[in-house]
Write a protein that holds these residues in place. Structure first.
Motif, PDB file in Angstrom:
ATOM      1  N   GLU A   1       0.898  -1.156   0.258  1.00 29.57           N
ATOM      2  CA  GLU A   1       0.060   0.131   0.057  1.00 29.57           C
ATOM      3  C   GLU A   1       0.882   1.303   0.113  1.00 29.57           C
ATOM      4  O   GLU A   1       0.186   2.675  -0.198  1.00 29.57           O
ATOM      5  N   ASN A   2       2.141   1.201   0.270  1.00 27.44           N
ATOM      6  CA  ASN A   2       3.112   2.306   0.185  1.00 27.44           C
ATOM      7  C   ASN A   2       3.812   2.501  -1.320  1.00 27.44           C
ATOM      8  O   ASN A   2       4.516   3.384  -1.397  1.00 27.44           O
ATOM      9  N   THR A   3       3.139   2.057  -2.341  1.00 27.17           N
ATOM     10  CA  THR A   3       3.605   2.032  -3.596  1.00 27.17           C
ATOM     11  C   THR A   3       2.620   2.001  -4.453  1.00 27.17           C
ATOM     12  O   THR A   3       1.450   1.245  -4.196  1.00 27.17           O
ATOM     13  N   THR A   4       2.769   2.572  -5.612  1.00 22.92           N
ATOM     14  CA  THR A   4       1.890   2.413  -6.722  1.00 22.92           C
ATOM     15  C   THR A   4       2.445   1.407  -7.892  1.00 22.92           C
ATOM     16  O   THR A   4       1.901   1.563  -9.054  1.00 22.92           O
ATOM     17  N   GLY A   5       3.542   1.189  -7.609  1.00 22.74           N
ATOM     18  CA  GLY A   5       4.367   0.515  -8.619  1.00 22.74           C
ATOM     19  C   GLY A   5       4.040  -1.050  -8.687  1.00 22.74           C
ATOM     20  O   GLY A   5       3.121  -1.542  -8.015  1.00 22.74           O
ATOM     21  N   ASN A   6       4.346  -1.686  -9.706  1.00 23.93           N
ATOM     22  CA  ASN A   6       3.963  -3.061 -10.141  1.00 23.93           C
ATOM     23  C   ASN A   6       4.795  -3.764  -8.723  1.00 23.93           C
ATOM     24  O   ASN A   6       5.867  -3.763  -8.261  1.00 23.93           O
ATOM     25  N   ARG A   7       4.095  -4.848  -8.215  1.00 26.24           N
ATOM     26  CA  ARG A   7       4.570  -5.678  -6.914  1.00 26.24           C
ATOM     27  C   ARG A   7       5.908  -6.263  -7.109  1.00 26.24           C
ATOM     28  O   ARG A   7       6.703  -6.354  -6.429  1.00 26.24           O
ATOM     29  N   THR A   8       6.067  -6.901  -8.287  1.00 22.47           N
ATOM     30  CA  THR A   8       7.426  -7.477  -8.626  1.00 22.47           C
ATOM     31  C   THR A   8       8.382  -6.615  -8.834  1.00 22.47           C
ATOM     32  O   THR A   8       9.669  -6.879  -8.254  1.00 22.47           O
ATOM     33  N   ASP A   9       8.332  -5.576  -9.446  1.00 21.51           N
ATOM     34  CA  ASP A   9       9.315  -4.393  -9.383  1.00 21.51           C
ATOM     35  C   ASP A   9       9.553  -3.770  -8.031  1.00 21.51           C
ATOM     36  O   ASP A   9      11.016  -3.575  -7.906  1.00 21.51           O
ATOM     37  N   PHE A  10       8.714  -3.710  -7.319  1.00 21.53           N
ATOM     38  CA  PHE A  10       8.707  -3.245  -5.826  1.00 21.53           C
ATOM     39  C   PHE A  10       9.702  -4.242  -5.168  1.00 21.53           C
ATOM     40  O   PHE A  10      10.574  -3.627  -4.461  1.00 21.53           O
ATOM     41  N   HIS A  11       9.203  -5.339  -5.195  1.00 24.19           N
ATOM     42  CA  HIS A  11       9.943  -6.271  -4.524  1.00 24.19           C
ATOM     43  C   HIS A  11      11.281  -6.478  -5.059  1.00 24.19           C
ATOM     44  O   HIS A  11      12.396  -6.547  -4.326  1.00 24.19           O
ATOM     45  N   LEU A  12      11.636  -6.694  -6.213  1.00 22.83           N
ATOM     46  CA  LEU A  12      12.897  -6.848  -7.008  1.00 22.83           C
ATOM     47  C   LEU A  12      13.731  -5.483  -6.575  1.00 22.83           C
ATOM     48  O   LEU A  12      15.164  -5.764  -6.437  1.00 22.83           O
ATOM     49  N   ALA A  13      13.350  -4.417  -6.726  1.00 23.68           N
ATOM     50  CA  ALA A  13      14.204  -3.266  -6.593  1.00 23.68           C
ATOM     51  C   ALA A  13      14.757  -3.024  -5.263  1.00 23.68           C
ATOM     52  O   ALA A  13      16.079  -2.891  -5.087  1.00 23.68           O
ATOM     53  N   SER A  14      13.970  -3.655  -4.244  1.00 23.49           N
ATOM     54  CA  SER A  14      14.484  -3.534  -2.720  1.00 23.49           C
ATOM     55  C   SER A  14      15.604  -4.701  -2.636  1.00 23.49           C
ATOM     56  O   SER A  14      16.766  -4.275  -2.270  1.00 23.49           O
ATOM     57  N   LEU A  15      15.492  -5.645  -3.000  1.00 27.46           N
ATOM     58  CA  LEU A  15      16.254  -6.888  -3.148  1.00 27.46           C
ATOM     59  C   LEU A  15      17.672  -6.464  -3.829  1.00 27.46           C
ATOM     60  O   LEU A  15      18.756  -6.516  -3.395  1.00 27.46           O
ATOM     61  N   ALA A  16      17.711  -5.957  -5.147  1.00 28.39           N
ATOM     62  CA  ALA A  16      18.740  -5.525  -5.900  1.00 28.39           C
ATOM     63  C   ALA A  16      19.533  -4.541  -5.270  1.00 28.39           C
ATOM     64  O   ALA A  16      20.569  -4.485  -5.623  1.00 28.39           O
ATOM     65  N   ALA A  17      18.957  -3.621  -4.565  1.00 31.90           N
ATOM     66  CA  ALA A  17      19.768  -2.515  -4.084  1.00 31.90           C
ATOM     67  C   ALA A  17      20.133  -2.598  -2.765  1.00 31.90           C
ATOM     68  O   ALA A  17      21.276  -2.174  -2.333  1.00 31.90           O
ATOM     69  N   ALA A  18      20.035  -4.246  -2.015  1.00 28.22           N
ATOM     70  CA  ALA A  18      20.847  -4.527  -1.006  1.00 28.22           C
ATOM     71  C   ALA A  18      22.269  -5.025  -0.982  1.00 28.22           C
ATOM     72  O   ALA A  18      22.221  -5.788  -2.057  1.00 28.22           O
ATOM     73  N   GLY A  19      23.179  -4.762  -0.171  1.00 29.57           N
ATOM     74  CA  GLY A  19      24.254  -5.190   0.226  1.00 29.57           C
ATOM     75  C   GLY A  19      24.133  -6.567   0.857  1.00 29.57           C
ATOM     76  O   GLY A  19      23.199  -6.745   1.714  1.00 29.57           O
ATOM     77  N   LEU A  20      24.718  -7.696   0.107  1.00 26.30           N
ATOM     78  CA  LEU A  20      24.535  -9.056   0.832  1.00 26.30           C
ATOM     79  C   LEU A  20      25.918  -9.288   1.334  1.00 26.30           C
ATOM     80  O   LEU A  20      26.891  -8.987   1.209  1.00 26.30           O
ATOM     81  N   PRO A  21      25.727 -10.348   2.423  1.00 27.79           N
ATOM     82  CA  PRO A  21      26.899 -10.780   3.178  1.00 27.79           C
ATOM     83  C   PRO A  21      27.873 -11.367   2.328  1.00 27.79           C
ATOM     84  O   PRO A  21      27.684 -11.869   1.257  1.00 27.79           O
ATOM     85  N   GLU A  22      29.121 -11.524   2.713  1.00 25.73           N
ATOM     86  CA  GLU A  22      30.108 -12.338   2.011  1.00 25.73           C
ATOM     87  C   GLU A  22      30.051 -13.937   2.437  1.00 25.73           C
ATOM     88  O   GLU A  22      29.280 -14.262   3.440  1.00 25.73           O
ATOM     89  N   GLY A  23      30.648 -14.833   1.534  1.00 28.65           N
ATOM     90  CA  GLY A  23      30.427 -16.161   1.902  1.00 28.65           C
ATOM     91  C   GLY A  23      29.398 -16.916   1.023  1.00 28.65           C
ATOM     92  O   GLY A  23      28.707 -16.464  -0.087  1.00 28.65           O
ATOM     93  N   THR A  24      29.206 -18.237   1.123  1.00 24.11           N
ATOM     94  CA  THR A  24      28.355 -19.072   0.401  1.00 24.11           C
ATOM     95  C   THR A  24      27.013 -18.871   0.911  1.00 24.11           C
ATOM     96  O   THR A  24      26.467 -19.258   1.935  1.00 24.11           O
ATOM     97  N   PRO A  25      26.051 -18.341  -0.149  1.00 27.60           N
ATOM     98  CA  PRO A  25      24.725 -18.339   0.411  1.00 27.60           C
ATOM     99  C   PRO A  25      23.593 -19.603   0.093  1.00 27.60           C
ATOM    100  O   PRO A  25      24.131 -20.342  -0.610  1.00 27.60           O
ATOM    101  N   TYR A  26      22.669 -19.542   0.654  1.00 24.58           N
ATOM    102  CA  TYR A  26      21.466 -20.366   0.412  1.00 24.58           C
ATOM    103  C   TYR A  26      20.295 -19.486   0.185  1.00 24.58           C
ATOM    104  O   TYR A  26      19.919 -19.038   1.415  1.00 24.58           O
ATOM    105  N   ALA A  27      19.500 -19.625  -0.785  1.00 19.59           N
ATOM    106  CA  ALA A  27      18.408 -18.896  -0.918  1.00 19.59           C
ATOM    107  C   ALA A  27      17.044 -19.841  -0.984  1.00 19.59           C
ATOM    108  O   ALA A  27      16.831 -20.689  -1.589  1.00 19.59           O
ATOM    109  N   TRP A  28      15.911 -19.146  -0.365  1.00 19.26           N
ATOM    110  CA  TRP A  28      14.659 -19.567  -0.515  1.00 19.26           C
ATOM    111  C   TRP A  28      13.661 -18.600  -0.783  1.00 19.26           C
ATOM    112  O   TRP A  28      13.809 -17.427   0.051  1.00 19.26           O
TER     113      TRP A  28
END
Length: 306
Positions: free
Chosen positions: A224-251
């Motif tokens: 409700e805080n955005t008028t944009g596409n829900r996928t773009d909204f979610h992806l933009a936040s994740l894409a802008a984030a710094g991620l930890p070093e090391g080997t990840p596992y994603a779910w």
């Protein structure tokens, strides 16, 4: 979590049918409803925690209990599929939110009530009207009867969150349909586990406290805080984030289109090993629950040679 219909297992063991009934309901926010199920048979239900899924059979309007071929053994799916769809129990997959064995045998299930009493969602693009499972949950009352097909051993195929050996940190992402599973995963993670978490919900009031001993950085994405596409909204936040070093596992779980976009980003742009990314589409935009049921049932039947 609710998927429209689950895959048919190769055999019922270590899964069994459990008769249960509604004990109480609790509204968690505009979107989420917790239903507590109880019954002596649940003493043998063995949740593996995390994103433990099981099959829930619901009655049609006018039925006192769901009609399920519980005496068909390993052939239950074939028998269920052969029944009249207007008579056979409504089958969905859900995630165990919490299980309590004492003093009574109880199981909490959180339902995302899409299309039920939410005018703001009804006016949004891609809105899908409430299906029979959401309608049933919204009117559930103590004593209402259901049937579960669930595990009898803790280590079972209904648990998908399984970080591979050598994992240094985990990334978790989902929408409100994945919120119960994410909550279970966060409670399960060993103390101090580094975790980057994104959870998308329709309203600010849908944000929950999620107990965990993990070192979890949780980002709530309120649609409700955005008028944009829900996928773009979610992806933009994740894409802008710094991620930890090391080997990840994603779910990743939730709306299928968003899940696909997030996985593509992690593998293609972030360099994640695709084998270390578990992804599941719980539902699909512009597709009703019943359409997904028919697709899943037909696919499962083909896989079993039916």
């Amino acid at each position: 979590m609710s998927t429209a219909a689950p895959e048919a297992p190769a055999r019922a063991v270590p899964f069994e049918f459990f008769d249960a009934h509604v004990v109480r309901t609790l509204r968690l926010g505009p979107t989420m409803l917790r239903i507590t199920f109880g019954g002596e048979p649940l003493r043998d239900f063995a949740s593996g925690g995390r994103d433990q899924r099981f099959k829930l059979f619901l009655p049609h309007p006018g039925q006192k209990a769901p009609v399920v071929p519980t005496d068909a053994g390993d052939a239950w799916f074939t028998a269920w599929r052969a029944m009249d769809p207007s008579v056979r129990g409504i089958m969905r997959s859900y995630t165990v939110r919490e299980q309590r064995r004492f003093p009574q045998h109880e199981l909490d299930i959180d339902f995302a009530l899409h299309g039920v009493g939410d005018p703001s969602e009804a006016s949004s693009a891609g809105f899908v009207p409430a299906g029979p499972a959401s309608r049933w949950a919204a009117t559930a009352r103590p004593g209402d009867r259901v049937t579960l097909l669930g595990p009898t051993v803790h280590d079972n195929a209904g648990v998908d969150f399984r970080p591979a050996a050598g994992t240094d940190w985990v990334l978790i992402s989902g929408d409100e349909t994945a919120l119960p599973a994410i909550a279970g995963i966060l409670e399960w993670l060993p103390p101090g586990t580094p975790a980057k978490v994104w959870i998308e919900v329709p309203h600010a009031e849908d944000v929950q406290e999620l107990p965990t001993t993990a070192d979890a950085d949780i980002t709530w994405l309120v649609r409700e805080n955005t008028t944009g596409n829900r996928t773009d909204f979610h992806l933009a936040s994740l894409a802008a984030a710094g991620l930890p070093e090391g080997t990840p596992y994603a779910w990743i779980a939730g709306e299928a289109g968003t899940v696909k976009a997030l996985r593509r980003h992690l593998v293609g742009e972030r360099g994640f090993d695709r084998k270390r990314v578990k992804f599941t589409g719980y539902w699909r935009m512009d597709t009703s629950e019943e359409q997904l049921v028919e697709e899943a049932v037909s696919g499962a039947a083909g896989a079993t040679g039916d």
